[in-house]
Design a protein around this motif. Structure first.
Motif, PDB file in Angstrom:
ATOM      1  N   TYR A   1       0.781  -1.066   0.326  1.00  0.00           N
ATOM      2  CA  TYR A   1      -0.296  -0.192   0.044  1.00  0.00           C
ATOM      3  C   TYR A   1       1.328   1.272  -0.362  1.00  0.00           C
ATOM      4  CZ  TYR A   1      -3.678   3.174   1.315  1.00  0.00           C
ATOM      5  OH  TYR A   1      -3.891   4.613   1.512  1.00  0.00           O
ATOM      6  N   LYS A   2       0.940   2.040  -0.974  1.00  0.00           N
ATOM      7  CA  LYS A   2       1.365   3.134  -1.462  1.00  0.00           C
ATOM      8  C   LYS A   2       2.824   3.066  -0.826  1.00  0.00           C
ATOM      9  CE  LYS A   2      -2.370   5.714  -1.267  1.00  0.00           C
ATOM     10  NZ  LYS A   2      -2.705   6.563  -2.152  1.00  0.00           N
TER      11      LYS A   2
ATOM     12  N   PRO B   1       2.906  -3.919   3.173  1.00  0.00           N
ATOM     13  CA  PRO B   1       1.950  -4.910   2.550  1.00  0.00           C
ATOM     14  C   PRO B   1       1.063  -5.446   4.032  1.00  0.00           C
ATOM     15  CG  PRO B   1       3.822  -5.773   4.431  1.00  0.00           C
ATOM     16  CD  PRO B   1       3.797  -4.041   3.846  1.00  0.00           C
ATOM     17  N   PRO B   2      -0.590  -4.742   3.278  1.00  0.00           N
ATOM     18  CA  PRO B   2      -1.825  -5.024   4.310  1.00  0.00           C
ATOM     19  C   PRO B   2      -1.674  -6.066   5.030  1.00  0.00           C
ATOM     20  CG  PRO B   2      -2.409  -4.406   1.834  1.00  0.00           C
ATOM     21  CD  PRO B   2      -0.660  -4.557   1.485  1.00  0.00           C
ATOM     22  N   ALA B   3      -1.515  -7.242   4.123  1.00  0.00           N
ATOM     23  CA  ALA B   3      -1.718  -7.812   5.526  1.00  0.00           C
ATOM     24  C   ALA B   3      -1.078  -8.687   6.662  1.00  0.00           C
ATOM     25  CB  ALA B   3      -2.006  -9.424   4.719  1.00  0.00           C
ATOM     26  N   LEU B   4       0.364  -7.364   6.676  1.00  0.00           N
ATOM     27  CA  LEU B   4       1.206  -7.351   7.792  1.00  0.00           C
ATOM     28  C   LEU B   4       0.991  -5.497   8.372  1.00  0.00           C
ATOM     29  CD1 LEU B   4       3.660  -9.724   5.976  1.00  0.00           C
ATOM     30  CD2 LEU B   4       2.577 -10.721   7.433  1.00  0.00           C
ATOM     31  N   ALA B   5       0.163  -5.269   7.832  1.00  0.00           N
ATOM     32  CA  ALA B   5       0.437  -3.605   8.290  1.00  0.00           C
ATOM     33  C   ALA B   5      -0.259  -3.519   9.483  1.00  0.00           C
ATOM     34  CB  ALA B   5      -0.392  -3.134   7.235  1.00  0.00           C
ATOM     35  N   PRO B   6       0.920  -2.213  10.790  1.00  0.00           N
ATOM     36  CA  PRO B   6       1.622  -1.706  10.231  1.00  0.00           C
ATOM     37  C   PRO B   6       3.017  -2.292  10.718  1.00  0.00           C
ATOM     38  CG  PRO B   6       0.337  -0.575  12.231  1.00  0.00           C
ATOM     39  CD  PRO B   6      -0.169  -1.586  11.714  1.00  0.00           C
TER      40      PRO B   6
ATOM     41  N   LEU C   1      -4.443   3.825   8.788  1.00  0.00           N
ATOM     42  CA  LEU C   1      -4.323   3.055   7.353  1.00  0.00           C
ATOM     43  C   LEU C   1      -6.650   2.621   7.375  1.00  0.00           C
ATOM     44  CD1 LEU C   1      -1.565   0.906   7.829  1.00  0.00           C
ATOM     45  CD2 LEU C   1      -1.587   2.405   6.051  1.00  0.00           C
ATOM     46  N   PRO C   2      -6.420   3.013   6.362  1.00  0.00           N
ATOM     47  CA  PRO C   2      -7.229   2.333   6.073  1.00  0.00           C
ATOM     48  C   PRO C   2      -7.578   0.761   6.663  1.00  0.00           C
ATOM     49  CG  PRO C   2      -6.433   3.056   3.923  1.00  0.00           C
ATOM     50  CD  PRO C   2      -5.805   3.355   5.136  1.00  0.00           C
ATOM     51  N   SER C   3      -8.224   0.048   6.356  1.00  0.00           N
ATOM     52  CA  SER C   3      -8.904  -1.201   6.291  1.00  0.00           C
ATOM     53  C   SER C   3      -7.570  -2.179   5.262  1.00  0.00           C
ATOM     54  CB  SER C   3      -9.839  -1.579   6.056  1.00  0.00           C
ATOM     55  OG  SER C   3     -10.347  -1.625   4.657  1.00  0.00           O
ATOM     56  N   GLN C   4      -7.592  -3.293   5.675  1.00  0.00           N
ATOM     57  CA  GLN C   4      -6.668  -4.287   5.214  1.00  0.00           C
ATOM     58  C   GLN C   4      -7.198  -4.911   3.706  1.00  0.00           C
ATOM     59  OE1 GLN C   4      -5.691  -7.989   6.339  1.00  0.00           O
ATOM     60  NE2 GLN C   4      -5.469  -9.226   4.830  1.00  0.00           N
TER      61      GLN C   4
ATOM     62  N   MET D   1      -5.745  -2.863  -0.058  1.00  0.00           N
ATOM     63  CA  MET D   1      -5.768  -4.346  -0.779  1.00  0.00           C
ATOM     64  C   MET D   1      -6.209  -3.490  -2.620  1.00  0.00           C
ATOM     65  SD  MET D   1      -3.597  -6.442  -0.347  1.00  0.00           S
ATOM     66  CE  MET D   1      -4.025  -7.291  -2.539  1.00  0.00           C
ATOM     67  N   GLU D   2      -7.829  -2.993  -2.485  1.00  0.00           N
ATOM     68  CA  GLU D   2      -8.514  -2.795  -3.087  1.00  0.00           C
ATOM     69  C   GLU D   2      -7.989  -1.534  -3.900  1.00  0.00           C
ATOM     70  OE1 GLU D   2     -12.974  -3.815  -1.573  1.00  0.00           O
ATOM     71  OE2 GLU D   2     -12.053  -1.573  -1.981  1.00  0.00           O
ATOM     72  N   ASN D   3      -6.728  -0.512  -3.423  1.00  0.00           N
ATOM     73  CA  ASN D   3      -6.050   0.877  -3.538  1.00  0.00           C
ATOM     74  C   ASN D   3      -4.767   0.249  -4.838  1.00  0.00           C
ATOM     75  OD1 ASN D   3      -3.989   2.178  -3.141  1.00  0.00           O
ATOM     76  ND2 ASN D   3      -5.473   3.561  -2.940  1.00  0.00           N
TER      77      ASN D   3
END
Ligand code: FAD
Length: 471
Positions: A333-334, A338-343, A377-380, A384-386
């Motif tokens: 993301y940006k 990695p969304p699944a491991l953020a932050p 942060l936005p949701s996971q 992912m959609e972003n």
């Protein structure tokens, strides 16, 4: 979890009282990215350990005349030399634009400092050392400590395995499997290991039978070994532009092959009697001949690949969540989380074609603020959609995967987006304009742009701004 006045720990932030969490964070690497990450994380109230396998801070900017024994850098077990700097290297950005936002890269007092606007590489190293000293970063760094494994634990924490670095007589880092290691647990890991060490090589039909020598610019230092040779330099980015001109005064001939020009391209460089520009190599022959797409043929002694580098994280085990595919590190993301491991896992310095230090600074503030809970942060799912939308937009514009992190033109928008998230000042107008003018000048006048310029009004504006900061 503690209540604290955020402006007391980060003077850049407006005074608000928030519930912020202090995390135990491992930063991997003490180059320009790791140094500013450490500063921002500590400012935000986190406890920080920076792992650095070398002897000093500065990363890429620690020049060494040593080169790796495998000139193409293909052997995964070769001893590693981190830096890719060549002896004559001067910055390709004007120092005012290149420096961190709040620690201007101005000429500082001291012996043997390089006052030029586009200084030599040693001046950049000294600037980074000044930065580390000014903000007390070195006290957070564990030198000569190599991170050999980073893995996620069941409870979401991270295990960081490190060992004392092993150096051979040439000061190269060697892997020594029987060295003792330490395991430590961290809440979060920020990866700042640099991305200019693992070479990418051009694919050339017939190269396996071609009898000449090959090397990657990672192992280029000085022109002398190329005296009286016919050298082909592949590439069109900063290193290729510099190295062909570094070698031309001693070499017999230098031919630059570029895949980003039209096939018919064939041009002698004005001001040189032995430097030519061609389209890409079409194929190489076992008799030593190299044929370009423009139909020209050259009997060459050496091919130098100035073809860039690969993202490489040999220590990182994310159980397949983060991968590198055709030099796309993802999903991120940006270009950071990695969304699944953020932050709890983040990367600094993945974008390229940028002004690195300020971008690292914005990314660091964002990561630090998110880890403390001050920024959300936005949701996971949303992240992912972003990412999917971003990948689709690249595909729709026929941009190859390997350009995923080439943000070039959109870096100001990117930095300003991060600044808005952090509640801090964005990119100064003078810096934006200076970068555009410098890039154009570099493209048009590669021989002269470092010593002649006409953006004096922007330099004045920059120095007016710098009065606010330590120097
Ligand atoms: P690095 O500086 O590479 O630092 C990474 C650090 O991580 C290193 O110290 C390394 O030892 C450490 N490390 C890596 N793996 C481990 C591990 N497993 N355990 C412990 N430590 C580890 N940028 C500019 O702004 N201006 C320029 O003019 C410019 N010219 C450049 C010219 C060349 C030839 C190159 C290669 C790059 C240039 N750059 C320039 C880009 C430059 O790389 C960035 O400015 C910046 O220095 C990158 O910082 P970094 O911290 O991301 O990586």
């Amino acid at each position: 979890c503690a209540k604290m006045n955020i402006s007391a720990i980060n003077p850049a932030m407006p005074p608000t009282t928030l519930s912020v969490k202090s995390r135990h964070v491992a930063v991997i690497g003490a180059g320009a990215a790791g140094l500013v990450a450490a500063r921002e994380l500590r400012r935000e109230g986190h406890s920080v350990v920076v792992f650095e396998r070398g002897h000093e801070v500065g990363g890429t900017w620690v020049y060494t005349p040593q080169v790796e024994p495998d000139p193409l850098g293909l052997d995964p077990n070769r001893p590693i030399i981190h830096s890719s700097l060549y002896s004559s290297l001067r910055t390709n950005l004007p120092r005012e634009a290149m420096g961190y936002m709040d620690f201007p890269f101005v000429t500082r007092p001291g012996e043997n400092r390089d006052p030029r606007r586009y200084p030599g590489h040693r001046e950049v190293l000294l600037y980074l050392k000044d930065f580390a000293r000014e903000f007390g970063v070195e006290e957070m760094v564990r030198f000569e400590t190599d991170v050999i494994k980073v893995g996620i634990l069941g409870d979401g924490k991270w295990k960081v395995r490190s060992k004392k670095s092993s150096f051979n007589d040439n000061n190269e880092i060697i892997s020594k499997s029987n060295a003792e290691f330490d395991d430590e647990i961290y809440d979060a890991v920020v990866v700042c290991n640099g991305h200019y060490t693992e070479p990418r090589i051009a694919d050339i039909p017939g190269i396996n039978l071609w009898p000449g020598k090959q090397m990657h610019s990672h192992n280029y230092r000085i022109p002398e070994p190329f005296r009286d040779q016919v050298v082909i330099v592949i590439g069109s980015s900063a290193s290729a532009v510099d190295i062909c001109r570094d070698i031309a005064p001693v070499a017999k001939e230098v031919h630059v092959a570029s895949r980003s020009v039209a096939d018919e391209t064939y041009m002698k460089q004005p001001g040189y009697d032995n430097l030519w520009f061609h389209s890409m190599i079409d194929h190489a022959h076992e008799d030593g001949m190299v044929v370009f797409r423009n139909g020209k043929t050259v009997l060459a002694d050496l091919i130098m690949h100035c073809t860039g580098y690969k993202y490489h994280f040999p220590f990182l085990d994310t159980k397949g969540i983060v991968t590198v595919d055709d030099n796309r590190l993802g999903p991120l993301y940006k270009h950071v989380f990695p969304p699944a491991l953020a932050p709890y896992l983040s990367f600094i310095g993945i974008p390229w074609k940028i002004v690195p230090f300020p971008l690292f600074e914005f990314q660091s503030k964002w990561i630090a603020g998110i880890l403390s809970g001050r920024i959300t942060l936005p949701s996971q799912k949303e992240m992912m959609e972003n990412i999917q939308a971003f990948y689709s937009a690249l595909e729709d514009s026929s941009i190859p995967k390997r350009y995923t992190h080439c943000i070039g033109q959109s870096q100001v928008e990117y930095n300003n987006w991060l600044a808005t998230q952090c509640g801090c000042q964005g990119v100064e107008k003078w810096r934006e304009a200076m970068y555009s003018m410098a890039s154009e000048k570099r493209r048009l006048l590669p021989e002269m742009y470092r010593d002649e310029w006409d953006d004096h009004h922007l330099v004045s504006e920059a120095y007016e701004d710098f009065i606010k900061y330590p120097s």
